[in-house]
Write an enzyme that holds these catalytic residues in place. Structure first.
Site, PDB file in Angstrom:
ATOM      1  N   TYR A 178      -0.112 -37.086  39.571  1.00 54.41           N
ATOM      2  CA  TYR A 178      -0.701 -38.124  38.724  1.00 54.41           C
ATOM      3  C   TYR A 178      -1.186 -39.311  39.554  1.00 54.41           C
ATOM      4  CZ  TYR A 178       3.435 -41.221  39.032  1.00 54.41           C
ATOM      5  OH  TYR A 178       4.420 -42.059  39.476  1.00 54.41           O
ATOM      6  N   CYS A 179      -2.095 -40.096  38.945  1.00 56.12           N
ATOM      7  CA  CYS A 179      -2.572 -41.349  39.534  1.00 56.12           C
ATOM      8  C   CYS A 179      -2.633 -42.377  38.412  1.00 56.12           C
ATOM      9  CB  CYS A 179      -3.929 -41.153  40.211  1.00 56.12           C
ATOM     10  SG  CYS A 179      -5.252 -40.625  39.093  1.00 56.12           S
ATOM     11  N   LYS A 180      -3.558 -43.302  38.468  1.00 59.66           N
ATOM     12  CA  LYS A 180      -3.674 -44.317  37.419  1.00 59.66           C
ATOM     13  C   LYS A 180      -4.276 -43.753  36.140  1.00 59.66           C
ATOM     14  CE  LYS A 180      -6.145 -48.665  36.449  1.00 59.66           C
ATOM     15  NZ  LYS A 180      -5.037 -49.348  35.746  1.00 59.66           N
ATOM     16  N   GLY A 206      -6.052 -40.305  36.176  1.00 61.41           N
ATOM     17  CA  GLY A 206      -6.246 -38.863  36.233  1.00 61.41           C
ATOM     18  C   GLY A 206      -7.362 -38.421  37.150  1.00 61.41           C
ATOM     19  N   PHE A 249      -0.873 -42.550  34.913  1.00 58.75           N
ATOM     20  CA  PHE A 249       0.237 -43.465  34.668  1.00 58.75           C
ATOM     21  C   PHE A 249      -0.080 -44.453  33.552  1.00 58.75           C
ATOM     22  CE2 PHE A 249       3.065 -47.070  36.017  1.00 58.75           C
ATOM     23  CZ  PHE A 249       4.265 -46.401  35.827  1.00 58.75           C
TER      24      PHE A 249
END
Length: 473
Positions: free
Chosen positions: A430-432, A434, A459
């Protein structure tokens, strides 16, 4: 006087054509490698490019100075500050003038005064512009390069983090404080023309407005609010983002002089072939530039997905090896622009290209053609322990909060740290939002991780759905 602004949003790079209409002469400040846009505008405005100037040896894109000097006979105006280590090594090939603090040069009736402004780099200079054809003899503005941006200043840590010059970050921050004292003494009415805008990795909080004034920056720029040097240095060094790995390479290329574009071996177009692409994956790096959602549903095994968007140049610079051949899967409409994007940061080794449309006709078979899954936060919260979780955001984002039991590996470092990731259970990445994690998912698959899941919405969505959060660990 004529000033034309050029902006590459994929590099967040600003450059300028400045001309004297009375004499029909012009200069380009901090040019990009592809010089066609400057030549086109110069012809349309009836001026000839006789000079090219750089504020410093750039690290984030390949300069077009050598191109303009070679193609147009433009005289080079380059810094002679910073010592022998920061001397341009290709200047003797062309007509040139090396510049020190206080030097002056002329383009028609335009006067450029050199101000040494170290801090981002030791050799950094700025150009104070005066229009000799104006009734007022006051300067009009200043080209600040990577010294002063809109709302920010150039980062001082690149030499240490990207070029390995130990201890240089503190010294550069100290120099930046002193350079800003010079800036503060300039007239408030001066226009400020920087070399970068929002999104550049050469600072930490650049504004998106194209230009500003000295007076406004004195009021609004955080870096100009400090009277105490030590407090300024502490604030400047804090929170700088990770510098892309390719910065050190580009700095070297620009110092030595970039290869002329006409001498680069052109990429060969190949007819669509699944077999050929699979062969490419064994020889080098195959980049699929389709949107992430389309790639996730169906792609050729061993390829990595870097969608062609505003972040494309950043991530190919971070993730691709300058010493391995590159193969490109792209649409016919975008191929030419994508090749220019590669060349803008010195990735000149694109061997072959192929139209990506044929992938739509392939069937997923778990061998040559594969996919990866995406999951909503609520779909995995009850079985979160079944995953090995990888957070690919920046360090500052990680420190502000992350999913419990996640492991932090910033996307740009993922290739180097693959061995740290166990393969005994599925990987949740995951990141901020996607987008970065979609790139990471493709890389993980290409490196043999068969069960990869991308967290939809990243996130941000995890937080919105009031899921668990750890802070500062």
């Amino acid at each position: 006087m004529l000033i034309k602004y050029f902006y590459d949003d994929k590099l967040a790079h600003a450059s300028y054509l400045v001309g004297c209409q009375a004499t029909g002469e012009a200069i380009v400040i901090d040019p990009s490698r592809n010089i066609n846009s400057y030549l086109k505008v110069a012809r349309a405005q009836g001026v000839r490019i006789i000079g090219v100037a750089e504020t410093h040896i750039h690290a984030d894109y390949v300069s077009g100075s050598r191109e303009l000097a070679s193609k147009e006979g433009a005289k080079l105006y380059l810094s002679d500050e910073g010592g022998d280590e920061w001397t341009y090594q290709f200047v003797n090939e062309f007509d040139h003038q090396l510049l020190k603090d206080g030097d002056v040069f002329f383009i028609g009736n335009l006067t450029f005064k050199v101000i040494h402004t170290p801090g981002h780099t030791p050799e950094h200079i700025s150009f104070l512009l005066t229009d000799g054809g104006s009734a007022s003899q006051a300067p009009v503005g200043i080209f600040t390069g990577d010294f002063v941006f809109v709302g920010d200043v150039g980062r001082p840590d690149l030499l240490e983090k990207a070029a390995g010059v130990n201890g240089s970050a503190y010294l550069m921050a100290k120099n930046m404080f002193q350079s800003l004292q010079k800036f503060s003494e300039l007239p408030d009415f001066l226009q400020v023309w920087p070399a970068h805008g929002a999104g550049s990795a050469c600072g930490k909080s650049l504004g998106s407005v194209p230009s500003t004034t000295v007076g406004y920056e004195k009021l609004a720029n955080w870096a100009l609010q400090y009277d105490e040097e030590n407090l300024f240095i502490e604030a400047l060094l804090a929170g700088q983002p990770e510098p892309p790995k390719y910065f050190g390479m580009i700095k070297k290329v620009n110092k030595q002089g970039a290869e002329l574009l006409e001498k680069i071996e052109p990429a060969t177009y190949r007819k669509p072939s699944l077999t050929l692409v699979r062969e490419w994956t064994k020889k080098g790096i195959v980049v699929d530039t389709r949107p992430a959602k389309i790639f996730a549903k169906k792609h050729i095994a061993g390829t990595i997905n870097i969608p062609y968007n505003k972040s494309f140049v950043t991530w190919v610079g971070w993730l691709l090896d300058y010493n391995r051949p590159i193969y490109l899967l792209a649409s016919e409409e975008q191929e030419s622009e994508i090749l220019k994007a590669f060349q803008s940061i010195g990735l000149d080794q694109v061997s072959s290209t192929m139209n990506d449309s044929f992938i739509d006709q392939l069937e997923v078979n778990a061998v040559d053609v594969v996919n990866y899954e995406s999951a909503e936060p609520r779909e995995i919260i009850d079985n979160i322990d079944d995953f090995h979780i990888v957070d690919v955001r920046n360090s500052s984002e990680w420190k502000e909060g992350h999913i419990p039991k996640a492991n932090h590996i910033m996307l740009g470092l993922l290739e180097d740290r693959m061995k740290e990731i166990p393969n005994d259970k599925p990987i949740l990445v995951y990141c901020k939002s996607g987008a970065r994690s979609a790139i990471a998912a493709s890389m993980l698959q290409a490196n043999g991780f068969e069960q990869v899941v991308n967290l939809t919405g990243g996130f941000d969505k995890w937080l919105k759905e009031t899921l668990l959060l750890q802070r500062g660990l």
